[in-house]
Write an enzyme that holds these catalytic residues in place. Structure first.
Site, PDB file in Angstrom:
ATOM      1  N   ALA A  93       0.860  -1.183   0.000  1.00  0.00           N
ATOM      2  CA  ALA A  93       0.000   0.000   0.000  1.00  0.00           C
ATOM      3  C   ALA A  93       0.896   1.232   0.000  1.00  0.00           C
ATOM      4  O   ALA A  93       2.039   1.178   0.465  1.00  0.00           O
ATOM      5  CB  ALA A  93      -0.880  -0.007   1.241  1.00  0.00           C
ATOM      6  N   GLU A 123       4.175  -4.997   7.257  1.00  0.00           N
ATOM      7  CA  GLU A 123       3.361  -3.954   7.901  1.00  0.00           C
ATOM      8  C   GLU A 123       3.738  -3.730   9.363  1.00  0.00           C
ATOM      9  O   GLU A 123       3.662  -2.608   9.866  1.00  0.00           O
ATOM     10  CB  GLU A 123       1.872  -4.304   7.797  1.00  0.00           C
ATOM     11  CG  GLU A 123       1.289  -4.155   6.406  1.00  0.00           C
ATOM     12  CD  GLU A 123       1.436  -5.402   5.535  1.00  0.00           C
ATOM     13  OE1 GLU A 123       2.221  -6.313   5.884  1.00  0.00           O
ATOM     14  OE2 GLU A 123       0.767  -5.455   4.483  1.00  0.00           O
ATOM     15  N   GLY A 133       0.525  -5.127   0.509  1.00  0.00           N
ATOM     16  CA  GLY A 133      -0.609  -5.245  -0.417  1.00  0.00           C
ATOM     17  C   GLY A 133      -0.227  -5.936  -1.718  1.00  0.00           C
ATOM     18  O   GLY A 133      -1.096  -6.488  -2.408  1.00  0.00           O
ATOM     19  N   GLU A 184      -0.491  -9.520  -0.907  1.00  0.00           N
ATOM     20  CA  GLU A 184      -1.930  -9.790  -0.744  1.00  0.00           C
ATOM     21  C   GLU A 184      -2.637  -9.847  -2.104  1.00  0.00           C
ATOM     22  O   GLU A 184      -3.490 -10.717  -2.323  1.00  0.00           O
ATOM     23  CB  GLU A 184      -2.552  -8.710   0.155  1.00  0.00           C
ATOM     24  CG  GLU A 184      -2.083  -8.830   1.599  1.00  0.00           C
ATOM     25  CD  GLU A 184      -2.418  -7.619   2.443  1.00  0.00           C
ATOM     26  OE1 GLU A 184      -2.094  -6.485   2.025  1.00  0.00           O
ATOM     27  OE2 GLU A 184      -3.008  -7.780   3.519  1.00  0.00           O
TER      28      GLU A 184
HETATM   29  N1  COA Z   1       4.541   3.277  -0.630  1.00  0.00           N
HETATM   30  C1  COA Z   1       4.942   4.453  -1.134  1.00  0.00           C
HETATM   31  N2  COA Z   1       6.130   4.625  -1.727  1.00  0.00           N
HETATM   32  C2  COA Z   1       6.935   3.559  -1.801  1.00  0.00           C
HETATM   33  C3  COA Z   1       6.585   2.306  -1.292  1.00  0.00           C
HETATM   34  C4  COA Z   1       5.321   2.184  -0.683  1.00  0.00           C
HETATM   35  N3  COA Z   1       4.873   1.021  -0.199  1.00  0.00           N
HETATM   36  N4  COA Z   1       7.609   1.450  -1.489  1.00  0.00           N
HETATM   37  C5  COA Z   1       8.556   2.157  -2.127  1.00  0.00           C
HETATM   38  N5  COA Z   1       8.156   3.428  -2.312  1.00  0.00           N
HETATM   39  C6  COA Z   1       8.890   4.522  -2.961  1.00  0.00           C
HETATM   40  C7  COA Z   1      10.033   5.055  -2.086  1.00  0.00           C
HETATM   41  O1  COA Z   1       9.540   5.987  -1.147  1.00  0.00           O
HETATM   42  C8  COA Z   1      10.901   5.666  -3.131  1.00  0.00           C
HETATM   43  O2  COA Z   1      10.331   6.911  -3.525  1.00  0.00           O
HETATM   44  P1  COA Z   1      11.253   8.231  -3.679  1.00  0.00           P
HETATM   45  O3  COA Z   1      12.239   7.884  -4.753  1.00  0.00           O
HETATM   46  O4  COA Z   1      10.288   9.292  -4.093  1.00  0.00           O
HETATM   47  O5  COA Z   1      11.904   8.444  -2.349  1.00  0.00           O
HETATM   48  C9  COA Z   1      10.764   4.732  -4.308  1.00  0.00           C
HETATM   49  O6  COA Z   1       9.547   4.033  -4.106  1.00  0.00           O
HETATM   50  C10 COA Z   1      11.874   3.701  -4.407  1.00  0.00           C
HETATM   51  O7  COA Z   1      11.941   3.008  -3.181  1.00  0.00           O
HETATM   52  P2  COA Z   1      13.311   2.820  -2.346  1.00  0.00           P
HETATM   53  O8  COA Z   1      12.937   2.561  -0.934  1.00  0.00           O
HETATM   54  O9  COA Z   1      14.240   3.942  -2.610  1.00  0.00           O
HETATM   55  O10 COA Z   1      13.886   1.504  -3.032  1.00  0.00           O
HETATM   56  P3  COA Z   1      14.860   0.429  -2.383  1.00  0.00           P
HETATM   57  O11 COA Z   1      15.299  -0.446  -3.490  1.00  0.00           O
HETATM   58  O12 COA Z   1      15.904   1.090  -1.563  1.00  0.00           O
HETATM   59  O13 COA Z   1      13.948  -0.428  -1.383  1.00  0.00           O
HETATM   60  C11 COA Z   1      11.966  -1.644  -0.732  1.00  0.00           C
HETATM   61  C12 COA Z   1      12.911  -1.213  -1.885  1.00  0.00           C
HETATM   62  C13 COA Z   1      10.777  -2.355  -1.369  1.00  0.00           C
HETATM   63  C14 COA Z   1      12.707  -2.614   0.192  1.00  0.00           C
HETATM   64  C15 COA Z   1      11.515  -0.397   0.053  1.00  0.00           C
HETATM   65  O14 COA Z   1      11.052   0.589  -0.869  1.00  0.00           O
HETATM   66  C16 COA Z   1      10.413  -0.678   1.035  1.00  0.00           C
HETATM   67  O15 COA Z   1      10.688  -1.217   2.094  1.00  0.00           O
HETATM   68  N6  COA Z   1       9.176  -0.257   0.705  1.00  0.00           N
HETATM   69  C17 COA Z   1       8.049  -0.380   1.599  1.00  0.00           C
HETATM   70  C18 COA Z   1       7.531  -1.796   1.670  1.00  0.00           C
HETATM   71  C19 COA Z   1       6.388  -1.887   2.646  1.00  0.00           C
HETATM   72  O16 COA Z   1       6.547  -1.648   3.834  1.00  0.00           O
HETATM   73  N7  COA Z   1       5.203  -2.241   2.151  1.00  0.00           N
HETATM   74  C20 COA Z   1       4.028  -2.393   2.943  1.00  0.00           C
HETATM   75  C21 COA Z   1       3.268  -1.129   2.996  1.00  0.00           C
HETATM   76  S1  COA Z   1       1.817  -1.259   4.018  1.00  0.00           S
END
Ligand code: COA
Length: 258
Positions: free
Chosen positions: A64, A132, A109, A112
């Site tokens: 999400a 989460e 999500g 999911e």
């Molecule tokens: N929601 C909103 N934005 C997200 C996102 C999410 N779930 N996951 C990634 N992004 C965005 C980041 O904020 C970043 O945006 P920016 O460039 O404007 O700062 C961009 O996507 C790239 O992500 P980044 O974190 O820089 O990539 P990474 O390769 O270093 O890490 C992940 C990848 C997937 C490990 C990391 O992005 C992450 O942990 N995301 C969240 C996952 C999560 O908790 N999901 C459940 C949500 S309820």
């Protein structure tokens, strides 16, 4: 549609979540568009199978949208979870088979949504998780429910409580995905499966989806009763006559969906 791409070839609809700069995170607008596309596909005679994938090389869906989540309160959180669940249910109950082509991160999500698809094929760079807990919340689109049914209580507890990621091979070992391919081969593999489904009898496909969905949630006698009725429905179709006749005549069946 501003956050998803839709393309239909040979009765296969490919729905691509298209927010690569946000790793295809699901904001409300994206959920609305996915729901609309899945609903439209149900009655579209030019579509027999649906593939869902993510844009770019890195992510299927990274969960999400956390910037929207950050604004939530109890009231909007309830609405968001219920709406997301409605979208996942719509995918799971699709009368046309839905295959997830998981091309990278399938987190929160994203995991999911993949679980609500009928089959999941992952490329070898895919990573799965329900992170989460690290944000101080819990999954809201079925992560505490469908994961248990797919991989069992102990493993679902671990993924939800620890919030870690597992890779594609581990996901295959525990039954979270059906197959793992190289990144290059992901779409061709999924398209090959989809093509086979386009040649199958549509009413029988729908009856299988309904019977398995229903049976997974009820007692064995009730599920068997449901299956018998669904079997009876298939026996009333032109395609059943064609399928059996084609076998006896040693030729390929030509199903017409009636
Ligand atoms: N929601 C909103 N934005 C997200 C996102 C999410 N779930 N996951 C990634 N992004 C965005 C980041 O904020 C970043 O945006 P920016 O460039 O404007 O700062 C961009 O996507 C790239 O992500 P980044 O974190 O820089 O990539 P990474 O390769 O270093 O890490 C992940 C990848 C997937 C490990 C990391 O992005 C992450 O942990 N995301 C969240 C996952 C999560 O908790 N999901 C459940 C949500 S309820």
């Amino acid at each position: 549609m501003s956050n998803i791409l839709l393309s239909t070839t040979n009765k296969i609809l490919t729905l691509t979540i298209n927010r690569p700069d946000k790793l295809n995170a699901l904001n409300h607008q994206t959920l609305v568009e996915i729901n609309q596309a899945i609903s439209n596909a149900q009655t579209d005679k030019t579509i027999a199978v649906i593939i869902i994938t993510g844009s770019g090389q890195k992510s299927f869906i990274a969960g999400a949208d956390i910037s929207e989540l950050a604004q939530s309160n109890a009231v909007t959180g309830m609405f968001f979870a219920e709406y997301g669940q409605k979208v996942m249910n719509n995918i799971e109950q699709s009368c046309k088979p839905v295959i997830a082509a998981i091309n990278g991160f399938a987190l929160g999500g994203g995991c999911e949504l993949a679980m609500s698809c009928h089959m999941r094929i992952a490329s070898d760079n895919a990573m799965f998780g329900q992170p989460e807990i690290k944000l101080g919340v819990i999954p809201g689109f079925g992560g505490t429910q469908r994961l248990v049914r797919l991989i069992g209580k102990g493993r679902a507890m671990e993924m939800n409580l620890m919030g870690g990621m597992i890779d594609a091979n581990r996901a295959y070992e525990i039954g979270l995905v059906n197959k793992v391919t190289s990144q290059d081969e992901l779409l061709t593999t999924v398209e090959k499966m989809a093509k086979q489904l386009t040649l199958s009898a549509p009413v029988a496909l729908q009856c299988i989806i309904d019977s398995i969905n229903h049976g997974a949630e009820c007692s064995l006698p009730e599920g068997l009763q449901f299956e018998a009725k669904a079997f009876a429905v298939t026996c009333s179709t032109h395609d059943m006559k064609e399928g059996t006749k084609a076998f006896l005549e040693k030729r390929k069946a030509n199903f017409i969906g009636e």
